[in-house]
Each structure stands twice: as C-alpha cells, then as structure tokens.
Design an enzyme around this catalytic site. Sequence first.
Site, PDB file in Angstrom:
ATOM      1  CD  GLU A  45      12.828  -3.028   4.393  1.00  0.00           C
ATOM      2  OE1 GLU A  45      11.801  -3.579   4.397  1.00  0.00           O
ATOM      3  OE2 GLU A  45      13.856  -3.558   4.682  1.00  0.00           O
ATOM      4  CE1 TYR A 128      10.154  -2.960   8.690  1.00  0.00           C
ATOM      5  CE2 TYR A 128       9.420  -2.570   6.476  1.00  0.00           C
ATOM      6  CZ  TYR A 128      10.121  -3.200   7.378  1.00  0.00           C
ATOM      7  OH  TYR A 128      11.143  -4.215   7.047  1.00  0.00           O
ATOM      8  CG  ASP A 146       8.836  -6.717   9.570  1.00  0.00           C
ATOM      9  OD1 ASP A 146       9.107  -7.002  10.725  1.00  0.00           O
ATOM     10  OD2 ASP A 146       9.329  -7.121   8.458  1.00  0.00           O
TER      11      ASP A 146
END
Length: 361
Positions: A45, A128, A146
């Site tokens: 991520e 997030y 996102d």
Amino acid sequence: MEETNAFSETVIQQLQQALLAWYRAHHRDLPWRREVSAYRTWVSEIMLQQTRVEAVIPYFERFLHVLPTLADLAVADDALLHKLWEGLGYYSRVRNMKKCAEVCVERYGGRLPSSYEELCRLPGIGPYTAGAIASIAGQERVAAVDGNVLRVFSRILANREDIVKEVTKKHYRQYVSAFLPEAADAGDFNQAIMELGAMVCSPNGAPSCAQCPVAAWCRAHAQGTEQEFPVRSAKKARRIEEHTVLVLVDQGRIALQQRPAKGLLAGLHGFAMSDERWERQQVEARYPHARNIVELHPHTHVFSHVEWHMNAFLVEERDPLASYHSLEEIEENMAIPTAFRPFYEAARTWIRMKGATDDTR
C-alpha cells in the site's frame, strides 16, 4: 446518511454480491494478494501511493526478499532503504516506514498490528492505509478510501462534494462503511472497489460502464453524467524553479553530495546545483581548469507543489572538496533520485564512451 439512504438493504446486498463476484473472477494476480499478511499489505500500500501497479511489482518483490520481516526493516540502514526505494520517489515514505517498524518492535514485539485503531496510532499510517491493512489482513469491517474509491463512489452516489477536502474524505468513509459486507468479506470488497476504479471506472476518459458489475445501481450512469464525477477543486499552480546541475567527473568516477536533512530529496545523494540558470560561460568561469565541459540535455522534474527546470553541465575536473564514487559503488550502494537520474545516466554513458576511446589509443 442522506447519500446512502436511497439504497435499500436489498439493493446494497445485491451490489455487494455483484461486486464481490466480479472481483473474485477478474482481479489481477498480484504478489501481495497471493500471500496476505499485515506487513506485506502495508508495504504494497505504501509503494502503491502515486505509483502504477506494474511499476511496483518488482520493487515489492525485491523489498520483501531483502527485508522479509518488519524486524528486518526496523534495523535496516537508511542507505539500503534508499537503494531499495530508488526510482519510486517520495523517499520520506520508506523512512517513515522504518520509524513505524521501530515503534512496532518496541510496542508489539516486532509485528505490525492488524486492528484499525492500533494502526492509526502508528507513525506514517493514515486512515486509508490503516483501513486497507485492517480489512485485508485483519478481516475487520472497516472502509479503505483512496482515490479509486472516491471516484467509484462519487459516481455511484452522484455526489458533488469536493473530494480534495479532508471533510469529504471523512464523509466517504461513512458512505463506504454503509455498503461494507460482513467482516470476512470486507477486505475483498475494499479491494474490489479499488480494482474497479483502476480497471473499469477509470479516471481518464469515459469509464467502461458496459463492463461494470455495478452499473445497474450507479446514479451517475443512470443520469449519463459519469464524467462529471468526481468533483474536485482546481489545484494550486506549481511554483517554477530554475536550477543548474553540475556533474563533476574524474578518472571514471562521479562526484555526489548528500542533500540537507530537510527539504526536497532530504538526505539523498545528488549533484551540485545552483539556484539559478547558468550559461556555459559561467561554468567555465567557475571551473577554469576543467579538462572538459559538456552541456547535458535539460530536464524538468515535477514535485507535487514545485517544478525544477534544470539545465546541466558535465565538468571533468578533480575537485579536492568533492566526494567521488565509482560507477560500481553507486550502482550497488547509492540511490540516485529520479530528479537527477537523467544526468547520472548521461555521465555514466560519457564515462564509458571515454573509457572505450582511451582503450583504442
């Protein structure tokens, strides 16, 4: 929540089932999806922020090969981290990852927690990223919002809130939460929305609504207004800065200097750089004993808020105050930021061509 009240429980369940079935049949085979853990999800991520999936895959595999555990990351040398990150940009991300890893070693015995609340308390992990890790690796029923998710849900809801505003992002975490399935499927649901945004409900040009599994429930599609969403305020114009880069070379080696600890490209290696545009005569005046001065192709590098417009010169001279490094040393141990990479490549080519010429004499 007014935005989601128009969707009945039955409709929400239908949307969930359609989206999950599409994702499980069509999702991309990515290395961080084959073997799931909080650490692997976190690394992927962070790397995926502002970087294409295809570009991230080799970085992810190399990073996990060299630093397979969070404990390995916590004790890694900054130079190694910069080298592993070379080309991804935003090097502060990997330095923040190391800080987070150090905290996890101290507080959690060398593991990354998988609960949303614990993750949000760690340095460098925002809502997030915490939502992605908690739902994907921890099977927690929590949203991960996102840019892809903002785009998809702004169209599903035909919501005209400005997605640039932080308050809007908070609202969307509430909106998406109302659509989340049970905890066991929350991670797949979050990934499905991201996948849909990347592959079907795209940001550039018209979305591929004919291939969308949730088009039947999309308000923007029903209205024919898909390309009006998401709504975002205009970005502030970037500041333009003029610079001259000076690449010093001597006996097949290149001079590098470490940049200040704060500011753009903090702590990384680069070249001498002026804060204005120089012409060749100014370079000649500064290096009157240079054996060669070669003008390099100019390069523009775009940061989020500023653009560097750089012209550059290769200067063949032995400067006693400069720190020179061989090409092998640079390639193995030193990260060259993308902003300076074209000039490094040009200098490397020049050195090799000069070496080949010298060998034929």
